[in-house]
Write a protein that holds these residues in place. Structure first.
Motif, short mmCIF file in Angstrom:
data_model
loop_
_atom_site.label_atom_id
_atom_site.label_comp_id
_atom_site.label_asym_id
_atom_site.label_seq_id
_atom_site.Cartn_x
_atom_site.Cartn_y
_atom_site.Cartn_z
N ARG A 86 0.79 -0.95 -0.19
CA ARG A 86 0.21 0.05 -0.09
C ARG A 86 0.85 1.20 -0.05
N GLY A 87 0.25 2.35 -0.46
CA GLY A 87 1.13 3.81 -0.71
C GLY A 87 1.65 4.10 0.66
N LYS A 88 0.89 3.99 1.70
CA LYS A 88 1.54 4.29 3.11
C LYS A 88 2.82 3.83 3.50
N MET A 89 2.97 2.72 2.71
CA MET A 89 4.32 1.87 3.19
C MET A 89 5.31 1.94 2.31
N HIS A 90 4.79 2.26 0.85
CA HIS A 90 5.83 2.39 -0.17
C HIS A 90 6.74 3.40 -0.01
N LYS A 91 8.19 2.84 -0.13
CA LYS A 91 9.34 3.66 0.19
C LYS A 91 9.57 4.23 1.63
N LYS A 92 8.82 3.64 2.38
CA LYS A 92 8.84 4.03 3.79
C LYS A 92 9.17 2.91 4.47
N VAL A 93 8.58 1.70 4.50
CA VAL A 93 8.66 0.39 5.20
C VAL A 93 9.26 -0.34 4.16
N TRP A 94 10.44 -1.11 4.16
CA TRP A 94 11.44 -1.65 3.30
C TRP A 94 11.18 -2.99 3.53
N ILE A 95 10.49 -3.79 2.47
CA ILE A 95 10.05 -5.39 2.65
C ILE A 95 11.18 -6.10 2.00
N ALA A 96 11.57 -7.26 2.46
CA ALA A 96 12.61 -8.22 1.90
C ALA A 96 12.01 -9.56 1.73
N LYS A 112 -4.82 -12.53 -4.87
CA LYS A 112 -4.12 -11.08 -4.62
C LYS A 112 -4.61 -10.91 -3.24
N ALA A 113 -3.64 -10.07 -2.87
CA ALA A 113 -3.89 -9.50 -1.13
C ALA A 113 -3.06 -8.08 -1.23
N ASP A 114 -3.40 -7.48 -0.13
CA ASP A 114 -2.79 -6.11 0.10
C ASP A 114 -1.92 -6.06 1.37
N VAL A 115 -0.79 -5.72 1.34
CA VAL A 115 0.22 -5.69 2.64
C VAL A 115 -0.46 -4.81 3.50
N ILE A 116 -0.80 -4.99 4.90
CA ILE A 116 -1.21 -3.97 5.68
C ILE A 116 0.03 -3.61 6.56
N LEU A 117 0.68 -4.55 6.86
CA LEU A 117 1.61 -4.37 8.23
C LEU A 117 3.02 -5.38 7.81
#
Length: 166
Positions: A86-96, A112-117
């Motif tokens: 989601r846009g709130k996490m994009h480029k702020k919370v790095w997921i690997a 399909k799903a949306d990453v919340i946390l």
């Protein structure tokens, strides 16, 4: 009675008269540059409350990052899903790859799903300790593809006779 307003007449004595204005740089009204926008992640050090899944949500482990704000994740219910960050996490919370995330399931698209946390490593360990995650979930390592697990193709073993020939 004379008026208090005086008018000045401008004559064109020279062609440069109106072009001799002093050009100044515009006033900088911004708050700062690139480094200010990046900010300091001081809020990451603080302890936050552990969030458990609700209806329509599921825990998942990231298999691989696909780019364009998307990742492929294996959900705890056994389904592999394409997840949108989601846009709130994009480029702020790095997921690997290998991270434990909470995803929101879609009613109209099961694959399909949306990453919340994204859970921090200590939060993921707590989830496993509380029994929310299965015991066979590997938390600390990145995900290894199924083709790479064999390892037989990666190494060639030589006998002593082969080494003498070389």
């Amino acid at each position: 009675m004379q008026s208090a307003i005086s008018y000045q007449s401008f004559t064109r004595s020279s062609p440069d008269r109106y072009t001799q204005q002093v050009e100044t740089m515009p006033k900088n009204k911004g708050k700062g540059g690139k480094n200010r926008k990046r900010g300091k992640n001081e809020a990451d050090d603080e302890k936050r409350e552990l969030v458990f899944k609700e209806d329509g949500q599921e825990y998942a482990q990231v298999l691989r990052m696909l780019g364009n704000g998307r990742c492929e994740a294996m959900c705890i219910d056994g389904t592999k899903r394409l997840c949108h960050i989601r846009g709130k996490m994009h480029k702020k919370v790095w997921i690997a790859a290998g991270d434990i995330i909470l995803v929101g399931l879609r009613d109209y698209q099961d694959d399909k799903a949306d990453v919340i946390l994204k859970y921090m490593p200590d939060e993921a360990r707590l989830l496993k300790a509380y029994g929310e995650l299965p015991e066979n979930t590997r938390l600390n390592e990145g995900i290894v593809d199924e083709e790479d697990e064999g390892g037989a193709d990666d190494y060639v073993e030589f006998e002593d006779e082969d080494i003498d020939k070389i």
